[in-house]
Design an enzyme around this catalytic site. Sequence first.
Site, PDB file in Angstrom:
ATOM      1  N   CYS A  89      17.166  31.624  57.816  1.00 35.76           N
ATOM      2  CA  CYS A  89      17.811  30.422  57.500  1.00 35.76           C
ATOM      3  C   CYS A  89      18.682  30.601  56.539  1.00 35.76           C
ATOM      4  O   CYS A  89      18.593  31.532  55.614  1.00 35.76           O
ATOM      5  CB  CYS A  89      16.533  29.478  57.053  1.00 35.76           C
ATOM      6  SG  CYS A  89      17.299  28.033  56.143  1.00 35.76           S
ATOM      7  N   GLU A 132      17.807  23.021  63.456  1.00 32.39           N
ATOM      8  CA  GLU A 132      18.777  21.967  62.693  1.00 32.39           C
ATOM      9  C   GLU A 132      18.341  20.666  62.715  1.00 32.39           C
ATOM     10  O   GLU A 132      18.781  19.883  61.719  1.00 32.39           O
ATOM     11  CB  GLU A 132      20.268  22.245  63.102  1.00 32.39           C
ATOM     12  CG  GLU A 132      20.639  23.582  63.223  1.00 32.39           C
ATOM     13  CD  GLU A 132      20.866  24.041  61.783  1.00 32.39           C
ATOM     14  OE1 GLU A 132      20.939  23.259  60.857  1.00 32.39           O
ATOM     15  OE2 GLU A 132      21.137  25.208  61.751  1.00 32.39           O
TER      16      GLU A 132
END
Length: 163
Positions: A89, A132
């Site tokens: 991430c 996402e």
Amino acid sequence: MAIRQIRVIGDEILTKPCKPVKEMNDRTRELIGDMFETMYASNGCGLAAPQVGIRKRLVVIDVDDENQYVLINPEILETSGSQTGPEGCLSVPGKQGQVTRADHVKVRALNEDMEEQVIEAEGLLARCILHECGRDGRIDEDCIYGNAGLCGAGAGSIGESRP
């Protein structure tokens, strides 16, 4: 286009829900371009607006399939199957872990022309969409510090590192 600063875990904006994008204008077009530029400069394959400080439901994705995806106000319609693989991430630098997600996803979103699109995806694209678009703009801190060792998803809150 400009490279924007990526917000990292601990930044309050990553814990707040995102607002829908209501219209396309020059500022939103510029944001989309900046997000792609920022994502590429950070070696990512997905980035959401809150990661660059904007609380909007807007995601950009490029998984090297010769397409650039812009998902505005995304909504997951269905998922199926299972895949486990590495994820990182951009908002949680230095962490990576094995994460299990659906192998197939169907998502409805607006494109950069504010036209509705439905995308069905498998493999890495499905993983990136789910990463996402999963939690209305907020990073799931339990997932970050849990077994996976990183964040889970964010309807515009986190970006997946390229494998």
